[in-house]
Motif scaffolding. Structure first.
Motif, short mmCIF file in Angstrom:
data_model
loop_
_atom_site.label_atom_id
_atom_site.label_comp_id
_atom_site.label_asym_id
_atom_site.label_seq_id
_atom_site.Cartn_x
_atom_site.Cartn_y
_atom_site.Cartn_z
N ALA A 193 -3.97 -1.31 -4.97
CA ALA A 193 -4.21 -2.80 -5.20
C ALA A 193 -5.60 -2.74 -5.25
N ASN A 225 -5.25 -3.21 -13.55
CA ASN A 225 -3.82 -3.21 -12.78
C ASN A 225 -3.83 -4.76 -12.23
N ASP A 226 -3.15 -5.20 -12.74
CA ASP A 226 -2.71 -6.74 -12.14
C ASP A 226 -1.28 -6.51 -12.20
N PRO A 227 -0.93 -8.36 -11.66
CA PRO A 227 0.77 -7.98 -11.62
C PRO A 227 1.53 -8.23 -12.85
N VAL A 251 6.30 -5.93 -7.43
CA VAL A 251 4.70 -6.33 -7.05
C VAL A 251 3.76 -7.15 -6.23
N GLN A 279 0.79 -6.03 -4.52
CA GLN A 279 -0.26 -6.31 -4.39
C GLN A 279 -1.52 -6.20 -3.51
N SER A 280 0.01 -6.44 -2.00
CA SER A 280 -1.42 -6.78 -1.25
C SER A 280 -1.55 -5.28 -0.18
N GLN A 328 -4.26 -2.86 0.26
CA GLN A 328 -6.53 -3.69 -0.48
C GLN A 328 -6.38 -2.08 0.10
#
Length: 323
Positions: free
Chosen positions: A269, A281-283, A316, A320-321, A323
């Motif tokens: 992410a 890189n987005d949902p 997703v 996305q978590s 990081q």
């Protein structure tokens, strides 16, 4: 996709690229002079041939007898060409030596491996506990020499960072080394400069040059294993990812996913793009990529995943978590 990355050999941010640019400028100047000289000689020859056709006696077939003047001009042209080519040779040797003369005290060592069609990046360190892996993104500290060890996992690739250094081929079974230093913070674009298959054009490598403090902070984050999410949806996605076939190709540090045939996902992410620059890189794009990778990057090895809508949403959320 416009990534906002610098990608120009004429806008240099390091000594290696600067030396190559100086050689290019000299080569351009020499070639321009030769081109203009050839055009001048052509114009002179055309003018002389027309006059010779009218004035030369018929028994000579309309051809002018060579005069001493043109012969001297040819001799001068050959001499000047030899001098110019010699100057290019000398400058080329000097450039090659300058590229190899970068002091390497305190250098950062990074191993970059080319795959069809993505980049694996490993940051080395004398202390094994400080090494870490990432993918499709290269971070460098400003003003510090960097030694890139280059390998290929499949076919011939070529790494080129126009604003920082020249090209270097990655040949299967061989190891190459590229030494560089970035003297100006910024975001630059590296690319594969050797045709390596269908998606060769989508094999980008963003190069982020930042202060030493900024780089140290980023590297510290990369050394950490993936955090276990506390959100219920992300936890569900974690179970799906670790219980499915994702773990057969990808690594997520801190979990049982340890495969290395696909990009490392530990801090996915935190990257700006997906699929080596093919998608932001987005949902939404991440969901589209998971569902049907070949629709966005035909020929890619990653298979399509037929998740149910709620499962895809959870996967997703988990990715996305990271990081």
């Amino acid at each position: 996709m416009d990534t906002g990355l610098w990608h120009s050999a004429l806008w240099t941010a390091g000594p290696q690229a600067g030396e190559i640019l100086d050689l290019w400028r000299l080569t351009l100047a020499v070639c321009l002079l030769v081109f203009l000289a050839v055009l001048a000689a052509l114009a002179f020859a055309l003018r002389r041939s027309g006059r010779a056709t009218r004035e030369t006696p018929a028994e000579l077939g309309g051809l002018a007898v060579p005069e001493a003047g043109p012969r001297r001009a040819v001799a001068w042209a050959l001499s000047i060409s030899a001098v110019l080519l010699g100057a290019l040779l000398v400058q080329s040797v000097a450039t090659d030596r300058a590229l190899a003369a970068l002091p390497l005290q305190g250098a950062l060592h990074v191993e970059v491996t080319g795959h069809q069609w993505w980049w694996a990046v490993h940051y080395d360190d004398p202390d094994p506990s400080r090494t870490f892996d990432t993918a499709n993104e290269l971070h460098l500290p400003v003003g510090r020499p960097v030694v890139l060890t280059l390998r290929s996992a499949d076919v011939i690739h070529s790494l080129w960072i126009p604003s920082l250094a020249g090209k270097k081929d990655l040949i299967p079974g061989r190891t190459a080394t590229l030494v560089l230093r970035a003297d100006r913070p910024g975001a630059y674009r590296a690319t594969c400069a050797e045709f390596c298959g269908w998606q060769h054009a989508w094999m980008a490598l963003p190069v982020i040059v930042e202060s030493q403090a900024g780089f140290d902070e980023w590297a510290s984050t990369q050394r950490q294993p993936a955090k276990t999410p506390t959100d219920t949806l992300a936890l569900q996605g974690r179970r799906i990812v670790l219980g499915g076939d994702c773990v057969m190709c990808h690594r997520i540090a801190g979990t049982e996913a340890g495969a290395r045939s696909g990009p490392d996902l530990t801090h996915l992410a935190g990257r700006a793009t997906l699929a080596a620059g093919a998608l932001p890189n987005d949902p939404a794009h991440l969901a589209a990529w998971i569902t049907d990778p070949s629709a966005h990057k035909p020929g890619v090895a990653m298979p399509a995943h037929a998740f149910k809508p709620d499962e895809l949403h959870a996967v997703v959320a988990y990715l996305q978590s990271l990081q």
